[in-house]
Design an enzyme around this catalytic site. Sequence first.
Site, PDB file in Angstrom:
ATOM      1  N   HIS A  13       0.838  -1.210   0.000  1.00 42.22           N
ATOM      2  CA  HIS A  13       0.000   0.000   0.000  1.00 42.22           C
ATOM      3  C   HIS A  13       0.870   1.256   0.000  1.00 42.22           C
ATOM      4  O   HIS A  13       0.621   2.208  -0.734  1.00 42.22           O
ATOM      5  CB  HIS A  13      -0.886   0.049   1.259  1.00 42.22           C
ATOM      6  CG  HIS A  13      -1.950  -0.995   1.319  1.00 42.22           C
ATOM      7  ND1 HIS A  13      -2.151  -1.801   2.411  1.00 42.22           N
ATOM      8  CD2 HIS A  13      -2.900  -1.351   0.430  1.00 42.22           C
ATOM      9  CE1 HIS A  13      -3.170  -2.615   2.191  1.00 42.22           C
ATOM     10  NE2 HIS A  13      -3.645  -2.360   0.991  1.00 42.22           N
ATOM     11  N   ARG A  87      -1.463  -6.050  -8.224  1.00 39.80           N
ATOM     12  CA  ARG A  87      -0.324  -6.896  -7.880  1.00 39.80           C
ATOM     13  C   ARG A  87      -0.083  -7.933  -8.972  1.00 39.80           C
ATOM     14  O   ARG A  87       1.020  -8.089  -9.466  1.00 39.80           O
ATOM     15  CB  ARG A  87      -0.566  -7.605  -6.539  1.00 39.80           C
ATOM     16  CG  ARG A  87      -0.537  -6.683  -5.351  1.00 39.80           C
ATOM     17  CD  ARG A  87      -1.121  -7.336  -4.138  1.00 39.80           C
ATOM     18  NE  ARG A  87      -2.512  -7.710  -4.396  1.00 39.80           N
ATOM     19  CZ  ARG A  87      -3.349  -8.139  -3.470  1.00 39.80           C
ATOM     20  NH1 ARG A  87      -2.945  -8.297  -2.233  1.00 39.80           N
ATOM     21  NH2 ARG A  87      -4.596  -8.434  -3.792  1.00 39.80           N
TER      22      ARG A  87
END
Length: 159
Positions: A13, A87
């Site tokens: 993050h 991701r």
Amino acid sequence: MYPGSFDPPTNGHLDVIGRASAVFERVTVAVVVNPQKRSPYFSLDEREAMLHRCTNDYGNVRVDHFRGLLADYVKRITADVIVKGLRVVSDFESEMAFAHMNRSLSGVDTIFLMADANYSFVSSSLIKEVYLQGGDIAKYVPVVVLEQMHQKRSVNGRA
Ligand code: PNS
């Protein structure tokens, strides 16, 4: 604006926040009040406090929260774009539907940023699982989060 559950914030993050901060003039990191499908491990206040401490060094990042629809929130704060982290390719399948729905509801586009490949397998849920089973998560979360995890575990005990 960069939305999420952040339960807890991870280095993945933080990597996305850093990239967004470099690209956009201002970034709002917004914590969803009640993540769907589950009750959060950390309270809203705890999640916001961790994000505040982790993003202090960025002059153009603020932390906020929202409840209800993301589309309503972005309209309310007149955000130009929604930022999401990708991701792996499988993330894209669900994110594409969310992006279309959010644009249809609010007119706001979603822009995807890829976190560093070193974090491609890091997720908040995996971090909690590994930590609560005694694994070492120091590489995957900011120090602030690790401290908060220790504190939480000493209060709650192992899950
Ligand atoms: O960190 P997460 O859990 O992957 O973040 C998910 C989040 C907060 C982005 C998503 O659950 C969300 O947007 N929630 C708000 C409710 C909403 O708008 N749902 C419809 C999405 S198209």
